[in-house]
Design an enzyme around this catalytic site. Structure first.
Site, PDB file in Angstrom:
ATOM      1  CB  THR A 177      -0.861  -0.055   1.280  1.00  0.00           C
ATOM      2  OG1 THR A 177      -1.872  -1.009   1.082  1.00  0.00           O
ATOM      3  CG2 THR A 177      -1.484   1.274   1.634  1.00  0.00           C
ATOM      4  NE  ARG A 205     -10.248  -5.434   4.337  1.00  0.00           N
ATOM      5  CZ  ARG A 205      -9.115  -4.750   4.270  1.00  0.00           C
ATOM      6  NH1 ARG A 205      -8.715  -4.226   3.134  1.00  0.00           N
ATOM      7  NH2 ARG A 205      -8.382  -4.602   5.346  1.00  0.00           N
ATOM      8  CB  VAL A 206     -14.273  -0.780   2.790  1.00  0.00           C
ATOM      9  CG1 VAL A 206     -13.576   0.568   2.905  1.00  0.00           C
ATOM     10  CG2 VAL A 206     -15.131  -0.836   1.529  1.00  0.00           C
ATOM     11  N   GLY A 207     -11.101  -1.466   3.801  1.00  0.00           N
ATOM     12  CA  GLY A 207     -10.165  -1.365   4.921  1.00  0.00           C
ATOM     13  C   GLY A 207     -10.112   0.032   5.506  1.00  0.00           C
ATOM     14  CG  ASP A 208      -6.353   1.161   7.127  1.00  0.00           C
ATOM     15  OD1 ASP A 208      -6.360   0.247   6.281  1.00  0.00           O
ATOM     16  OD2 ASP A 208      -5.329   1.787   7.429  1.00  0.00           O
ATOM     17  CB  THR A 228       0.714   0.824   5.222  1.00  0.00           C
ATOM     18  OG1 THR A 228       0.796  -0.518   4.733  1.00  0.00           O
ATOM     19  CG2 THR A 228       2.036   1.195   5.875  1.00  0.00           C
ATOM     20  N   GLY A 229      -1.145  -1.324   6.835  1.00  0.00           N
ATOM     21  CA  GLY A 229      -1.174  -2.492   7.706  1.00  0.00           C
ATOM     22  C   GLY A 229      -2.539  -3.152   7.623  1.00  0.00           C
ATOM     23  N   GLY A 231      -6.027  -3.384   7.898  1.00  0.00           N
ATOM     24  CA  GLY A 231      -6.947  -2.270   8.002  1.00  0.00           C
ATOM     25  C   GLY A 231      -7.941  -2.371   9.130  1.00  0.00           C
TER      26      GLY A 231
HETATM   27  N1  ASP Z   1      -4.317  -0.979   5.077  1.00  0.00           N
HETATM   28  C1  ASP Z   1      -4.595  -1.699   3.859  1.00  0.00           C
HETATM   29  C2  ASP Z   1      -5.934  -2.385   4.019  1.00  0.00           C
HETATM   30  O1  ASP Z   1      -6.197  -2.973   5.035  1.00  0.00           O
HETATM   31  C3  ASP Z   1      -3.564  -2.710   3.481  1.00  0.00           C
HETATM   32  C4  ASP Z   1      -2.112  -2.265   3.563  1.00  0.00           C
HETATM   33  O2  ASP Z   1      -1.802  -1.255   4.173  1.00  0.00           O
HETATM   34  O3  ASP Z   1      -1.228  -2.950   2.983  1.00  0.00           O
HETATM   35  O4  ASP Z   1      -6.678  -2.395   3.068  1.00  0.00           O
END
Ligand code: ASP
Length: 309
Positions: A177, A205-208, A228-229, A231
């Protein structure tokens, strides 16, 4: 207040401990440096932080090294679904898009949402229709789906896992990301984040990333943050806004606030990920709970730095 500028970009977090033994390290270093220097040119001539974070994230989206735009990972159905958002620290205007496909640069669409001003977050079909109205470039799915991503999804399915792009279930995974934060010469802050999500995640699915306060946040009164991580953990801890609160209301410097944010993420939800942060005075900081965070920065107009671990 000083008229110097600062810029940070990231290319995702994850397990990169073996990266230094692989040929890919130079590619990442080169890419981060080129993008930082392009961003520097714009900040040095007085461009606005909001324009520069959008510009840097566009360059990151166009580089298939990263899990955003062109290099997006695949969901459980083998599709690309992307999220992106950006925020302007001067007036808290924000724009975000979720679960979109076909749009070459999701961050450009998020910028149009911000500029239009009526909404903050558009998703799916409605967002695509808006992209067409804005005459943004659309691409066939072949542009986004690479053989490496198909292999990566197969490996994740075989292992029965939903993973960060950088996680090492097979040796080819070292992408991520993207995000950018900046402080411009006028003293304004901005933040932007863009992603293809998690490998093998549920469709829809929707992340952060597109959620203001979770994966992205900017306020001139505190700081600009891009995350990033995993979500879900950033959503539950509202991590970007939490870090901004540490700066604004607890008086922490950005380094202490970034570390305290990641500690909170780990202690409360065993979260995995990283953040980049710049405050109103242009101080840069990053912190992560994963082994690696691909990250580069220019603090107060000085020389560019890059870390991959
Ligand atoms: N934060 C992103 C998500 O969960 C993924 C990522 O940061 O690699 O969609």
């Amino acid at each position: 207040m000083s008229d110097s500028y600062s810029l940070m970009i990231h290319g995702g977090s994850g397990c990169l401990e073996d990266l230094k033994y692989e040929a890919g390290e130079d590619e990442f270093r080169h890419s981060i440096h080129v993008i930082l220097e392009k961003g520097r040119q714009r900040l040095a001539r007085g461009d606005r932080a909001l324009d520069v974070v959008e510009y840097c994230v566009t360059l990151l989206e166009n580089d298939p090294l990263y899990n955003a735009g062109r290099g997006s990972v695949l969901n459980a159905k083998g599709q690309v679904e992307m999220d992106a958002a950006l925020m302007n620290g001067a007036d808290l205007r924000a724009g975000a898009v979720a679960c979109i496909s076909q749009v070459k640069n999701p961050i450009a669409l998020a910028r149009h949402v911000l500029a239009h001003g009526q909404n903050v977050l558009l998703m799916g079909e409605g967002a695509l229709e808006f992209a067409k109205l804005c005459e943004l470039e659309l691409c066939h799915e072949d542009y986004f789906i690479t053989q490496a991503r198909i292999e990566q999804l197969k490996a994740a399915k075989a292992a029965g896992r939903i993973t960060l792009d950088h996680e090492r279930i097979s040796p080819s995974e070292k992408l991520g990301t993207v995000g950018a934060v900046a402080r411009d010469r006028h003293g304004d802050l901005a933040a932007a984040t863009s992603t293809g999500g998690l490998v093998n995640n549920h469709w829809g699915r929707v992340g952060d990333t597109p959620i203001i306060g979770a994966g992205v946040f900017a306020d001139n009164e505190s700081c600009a943050v891009s995350a990033t991580g995993y979500g879900e953990e950033f959503l539950r801890t509202v991590l970007a806004k939490t870090i901004a609160m540490f700066v604004q209301w607890r008086g922490m410097d950005v380094e202490t606030a970034a570390k305290a944010g990641i500690e909170y993420l780990v202690n409360r939800v065993q979260g995995e990920g990283g953040v980049i942060v710049i405050d109103g005075a242009g101080h840069c900081a990053s912190a992560q709970s994963t082994t690696g965070l691909i990250c580069g920065w220019i603090e107060h107009g000085s020389e560019a730095h890059c870390t991959l671990g």
